[in-house]
Scaffold this active site. Structure first.
Site, PDB file in Angstrom:
ATOM      1  CD  GLU A 155      -2.810  -1.227   0.021  1.00  0.00           C
ATOM      2  OE1 GLU A 155      -3.057  -0.175  -0.601  1.00  0.00           O
ATOM      3  OE2 GLU A 155      -3.254  -2.327  -0.321  1.00  0.00           O
ATOM      4  CG  ASP A 198       2.683  -7.125  -6.089  1.00  0.00           C
ATOM      5  OD1 ASP A 198       2.062  -6.649  -5.126  1.00  0.00           O
ATOM      6  OD2 ASP A 198       2.205  -7.988  -6.853  1.00  0.00           O
TER       7      ASP A 198
END
Length: 559
Positions: free
Chosen positions: A132, A203
């Protein structure tokens, strides 16, 4: 701390908020909600703050000082190792059992209680949070808004419906969530078309951040794998239509994450990067520099063989704390008591969770009996000692509780969780002099705070200490931070009617009113309902009579 929530904040915040909301009938682990606006950093902070206030108004935020400080300590450990360490972040726990986390404008990152309780260790939790943080640091929110700006009016209407649902009754949190989840379904297909590249980038950046911060870089892939196993047909999970999987957990995503982690581990072996001491970090509810005598706790073993050191994992304690505070205490009594006979369940963290549940259900003597053996094994553990002090206080052993709180405060004077618990005890059972001590402890913590419970604790201490104006201001701030701006305005207006206000007190109150007035006028103009909406227009001041008071003081700590 100043009041700052233009109505536009509610509209833009709806994009990120709806992206974080999940359809209640679809148990989908959503890792990486991306939405926001092409806005200045100051506006982004205002929008994220407004979203958090509205979530509080719908009773969706778990405002627990210990859980919040733990989550923020993990978050800022990651932020320090991220690509944008100067960005301000606010991490908070969402009172929801779904497996989810989301990013919102201004660096606001929500982590659902369900995600925390399913994570096996801190590295897995950190993996989701790093992902996040990657969305924020790579400016995915701005990109997402640019790609979906045609949906903004729709989501603004969705938010208005959610606020109206939230105002319809005391138990309306589910209604508001349902409206938001329905709104997300309308734009799910559009969203999926532009977020997959962002997911891959988040990611990659997140795994790099994990490694730099001293966590296991393979933890993200491990968490993805368990989510994929949960969704696999025949595994007992739920089959989710591809259309609704806005952030799908796929075999390709898992293998890419694992490959990146292993490549990064090899690179770091060849060129080591300075990392934080993971064993020392997990020692209290605050970062290491503020603790004089930290206890040593266990960290996750990494793929290179690091086993940590002997002790009790703070992550596991906080996981149980979140489980208890976000769940039904009566059901949790059966959960803990009924499972201690199972192999591997009778652990210190589960005993701690059981003790918290006993405190929550008004059985402090039993809680003390659970905690005392744990403290014999881990005598310096701050979390266990705080729980014991709470149980002793609830059991009427006030002197023992005060002694324990005082010792904890001396060891960690800047720990908000300790200060709030100690101040609560002093206010509830102490003298006026002790209440003044509580007020002195809490006042420095108010600056830039977004915690309504902190302001409420300060208000109660001030009230008992014979400082009614300070108390009134703090109660009003707490209402504002809880998504009740009309109620806050009424409280500030009533304070102005008090006799014998001095110049500085009147200036502070007028400053608060001046800051709050534009928001309320805009809410009325657009007929937006909030849980505290009052149609009496006389509660709004005449802007022409305010003078320059708003330039004098914007904080409870001024004057």
């Amino acid at each position: 701390m100043s009041l700052r929530s233009p109505l536009l904040a509610l509209f833009i915040a709806s994009l990120s908020f709806a992206a974080g909301a999940q359809n209640r009938d679809v148990r989908l682990p959503d890792l990486g909600s991306s939405a926001g606006a092409l806005i200045s950093p100051q506006e982004a902070s205002q929008y994220g703050s407004a979203m958090l206030h509205q979530m509080r108004a719908l009773h969706m935020v778990l405002d627990d000082p210990q859980a919040n400080e733990y989550l923020n300590s993990v978050g800022y450990r990651l932020v320090a190792a991220s690509d944008d360490p100067k960005q301000k972040f606010t991490f908070f726990v969402v009172r929801d059992k779904e497996i989810n986390a989301f990013a919102a404008p201004g660096g606001y990152i929500g982590v659902n209680a369900g995600l925390i309780t399913i994570a096996q260790d801190e590295s897995e939790l950190a993996g989701v949070m790093a992902h996040e943080i990657g969305h924020i640091s790579q400016h995915h929110l701005e990109r997402a808004f640019e790609a979906s700006k045609k949906d903004a009016p729709l989501m603004a209407l969705v938010l208005l419906g959610a606020i109206a649902a939230g105002a319809s009754g005391h138990n309306s949190g589910d209604a508001g969530m349902a409206v938001l989840a329905g709104g997300q379904g309308l734009i799910a297909q559009r969203q999926i078309n532009f977020t997959r590249s962002d997911e891959a980038e988040a990611d990659r950046v997140g795994i790099q951040t994990l490694a730099r911060a001293g966590y296991d870089p393979e933890a993200m892939a491990d968490f993805f794998q368990r989510m994929e196993d949960t969704l696999r047909p025949g595994s007992g999970g739920v089959s989710v239509p591809e259309l609704l999987q806005t952030h799908p957990v796929t075999a390709s995503r898992i293998s890419d994450a694992r490959a990146r982690a292993r490549t990064l581990e090899q690179q770091m072996k060849e060129q080591p990067h300075p990392t934080l001491n993971r064993a020392a970090l997990e020692n209290s509810t605050v970062p290491l520099p503020f603790v004089k005598d930290p206890s040593t706790l266990t960290a996750r073993p990494t793929s290179n063989g690091h086993k940590g050191v002997a002790g009790l994992s703070l992550f596991k304690l906080m996981r149980e704390r979140v489980r208890v505070l976000s769940g039904d205490p009566n059901k949790l009594l059966d959960y803990y008591a009924g499972n201690f006979s199972r192999p591997g369940f009778d652990t210190p963290s589960n005993r701690y969770g059981y003790a918290l549940t006993l405190i929550q259900t008004g059985q402090p003597a039993k809680a003390i009996r659970q905690l005392q053996p744990l403290l014999k094994q881990h005598p310096g553990n701050t979390t266990l000692r705080l729980a014991l002090a709470q149980a002793e206080f609830q059991n009427g052993e006030h002197a023992a509780a005060f002694d324990l709180y005082a010792a904890l405060s001396a060891n960690a004077p800047d720990d908000h969780a300790i200060a709030m618990a100690y101040a609560h005890a002093l206010t509830q059972a102490g003298t006026q002099k002790q209440a003044r001590k509580a007020e002195d402890m809490l006042r420095p913590m108010l600056d830039d705070s977004e915690d309504p419970d902190l302001f409420t604790s300060y208000a109660r201490a001030s009230e008992k200490a014979g400082m009614p104006v300070r108390a009134g201001e703090a109660f009003a701030y707490a209402s504002y931070l809880s998504g009740r701006p009309f109620d806050a305005m009424q409280q500030f207006r009533r304070l102005l009617d008090r006799p014998n206000l001095d110049y500085y007190q009147r200036a502070r109150i007028n400053a608060h009113i001046a800051q709050l007035t534009p928001l309320l006028l805009e809410l009325r103009k657009r007929k937006v309902d909030t849980p505290d909406r009052d149609d009496d227009s006389n509660s709004l001041p005449d802007r022409s009579k305010e003078g320059s008071a708003s330039q004098l003081c914007f904080s409870l700590t001024c004057g």
